[in-house]
Design a protein around this motif. Structure first.
Motif, short mmCIF file in Angstrom:
data_model
loop_
_atom_site.label_atom_id
_atom_site.label_comp_id
_atom_site.label_asym_id
_atom_site.label_seq_id
_atom_site.Cartn_x
_atom_site.Cartn_y
_atom_site.Cartn_z
N GLY B 87 -2.55 5.70 -5.34
CA GLY B 87 -2.80 4.60 -4.42
C GLY B 87 -4.02 4.79 -3.55
N ASP B 90 -3.87 8.39 -1.30
CA ASP B 90 -3.15 8.99 -2.40
C ASP B 90 -2.09 9.97 -1.91
N LEU B 122 4.03 -0.39 2.09
CA LEU B 122 3.54 0.50 1.05
C LEU B 122 4.67 1.47 0.68
N TYR B 147 -2.11 5.17 -10.93
CA TYR B 147 -1.97 3.82 -10.38
C TYR B 147 -1.70 2.81 -11.49
N PRO B 168 4.91 -1.59 -6.78
CA PRO B 168 3.71 -1.12 -6.08
C PRO B 168 3.20 -2.16 -5.08
N GLY B 173 -1.03 0.34 -4.15
CA GLY B 173 -0.17 1.18 -4.98
C GLY B 173 0.98 1.80 -4.22
#
Lengths: 298, 298
Positions: B87, B90, B122, B147, B168, B173
């Motif tokens: 994402g 990350d 998220l 991803y 996601p 993501g």
């Protein structure tokens, strides 16, 4: 420790009797305003390197107290050791670290020299940046002949001391005082006991005989009985520890010898260690600010 | 910086547009009480490692602000890069540095994860010491599929996120949040451009396929087009940078390749550099207190 800081790194001619080394270092510990950073004794050299730092006036006071204590406790007539030396306090260098100019460090050296003669009756030579004559810039030149040859050397008008009478102190010889940039005292031990091999390597790598910039080197026997190349690295920005190590390794190999280990005597600037990591890992674009502690210590 | 200090090292999926990286780092700069220590972008990875430190509450606040900014500015549907990622942000690891236990760092991670889902929508995975399931301890396992494979992966109940819905975020993501001990992100570039060689070397040296303890490694292409072994050293007390370098050098040699250079990403503890000097100079009895700056910085 903020503000003005000068480092002082006296080398004294006692590396075996730890109670004597302690008593000498104690003169520094008892001086207000300075911090004793490191005491490192070498039994084979029969010599100790004492490192301390502080504001200029306090550092000068501690240096004098240390000299007085060493003159009282070390008798050069009984001193045997691998490392060349002229006296009980062999050399006293001041090193400007922060907020202090080289000129101020030279001033500290000259004033200390005057006081040492006045109070302790120990003759003084000035060296490095504090040298009064060009032939006295290099320590090995002043030290040539050692304590045993000092009486004869001083009788030569060319080698009269910079301060004091032209005869050695009866038990403490003479002292060399000066100011210099930071240096790294760095020794490499070989797997062989053959000091002749170490002497050949020292000649090959040192600047004075055509070797690498900023390296002073000599071949001696280490405490463990190994042949040792004992070096001062005067300009690590040009010739790093990694470069010195590699040069010694190559020369040793040529002579059928090998490096067993190496040793940093006293203190080393962080940048010199970073340079070693940079060379051996082939580091790309590494900055000192990437070291975690440089932030947390602020 | 005294008292409680936790370090936080978010990796964000933007390493090319410097204005975006700046804006993301700015979220940290604007958070009171934390200090931004390092920002390092890699164009080939298209990824930046942002390091900051501070007291726990301030660090958590800065981490949240950074996540919010990255979610707003990075669209994963347009992201291409050499480094695996799930994402826009990350991974967000908390690292206890001083006066903070690992349990407290885990607590920070869990609270941040909850807030990220609540406010930013998220989905969150917890990893390392903060992992809620054993198969989520290792980052590469969570990140497998990347991803592009995230929607399918999340549909599998075994890979439902630890917090949030099992779909996601449309542009960001998912994020992996956790707590871990300090690690060194260390990359070695080869002289060859053949990534296959780097992948072979990575397999040979990493712990998960029978290599060295504490090494995670993968083969990728570097920004300069060289094949790169990109590593995390999780336990430098056991496997140092020098050991990792030497292991890669040997494997490379076996495959007819050579090391061009290496690179430390982000911060490195001083002891890890000292270990490199110790190994490459075969240093005997060197202590950290011999580094001049450890005294002057106190």
């Amino acid at each position: 420790m903020g503000g003005q800081i000068v480092e002082c790194v006296p080398n004294v001619s006692e590396g075996r009797r730890s109670e004597v080394v302690d008593a000498i270092a104690d003169a520094v510990r008892r001086t207000e305003g300075v911090r004793l950073l490191n005491v490192q004794s070498d039994a084979s050299h029969n010599r100790s390197v004492i490192t301390f730092a502080g504001p200029p006036a306090a550092a000068a006071e501690a240096a004098f107290a240390l000299c007085a204590r060493a003159v009282a406790l070390v008798d050069m007539n009984e001193h045997r050791g691998e490392h060349p030396r002229l006296g009980a306090v062999d050399v006293v260098p001041f090193v400007p670290i922060a907020g202090v100019t080289m000129e101020e460090a030279v001033g500290l050296a000259l004033a200390l020299g005057a006081r040492i003669w006045e109070v302790l009756r120990l003759p003084v030579y000035f060296y490095a940046q504090a040298a009064r004559r060009p032939e006295r810039v290099r320590l090995p030149d002043i030290r040539r002949g050692e304590y045993e040859g000092l009486r004869a050397k001083m009788a030569d008008p060319a080698w009269a001391p910079d301060v004091g009478a032209a005869t050695p102190h009866p038990t403490a010889g003479a002292v060399v005082v000066g100011a210099r940039r930071p240096l790294i005292a760095y020794n490499i031990n070989l797997t062989t006991a053959d000091v002749g091999v170490a002497k050949k390597i020292a000649r090959a790598v040192r600047e004075s005989s055509g070797g690498l910039v900023g390296i002073q080197a000599m071949g001696v026997a280490s405490a463990g009985g190994q042949a040792q190349i004992s070096m001062n690295l005067l300009d690590v920005a040009t010739t790093s520890m990694a470069t010195a190590f590699e040069a010694v390794r190559r020369e040793a190999q040529r002579l059928g010898a090998e490096i067993a280990e190496s040793e940093i005597v006293g203190l080393v600037p962080l940048d010199a260690l970073v340079d070693v990591a940079r060379a051996s890992l082939r580091l790309r674009s590494f900055e000192r600010a990437q070291i975690l502690e440089t932030h947390l210590m602020e």
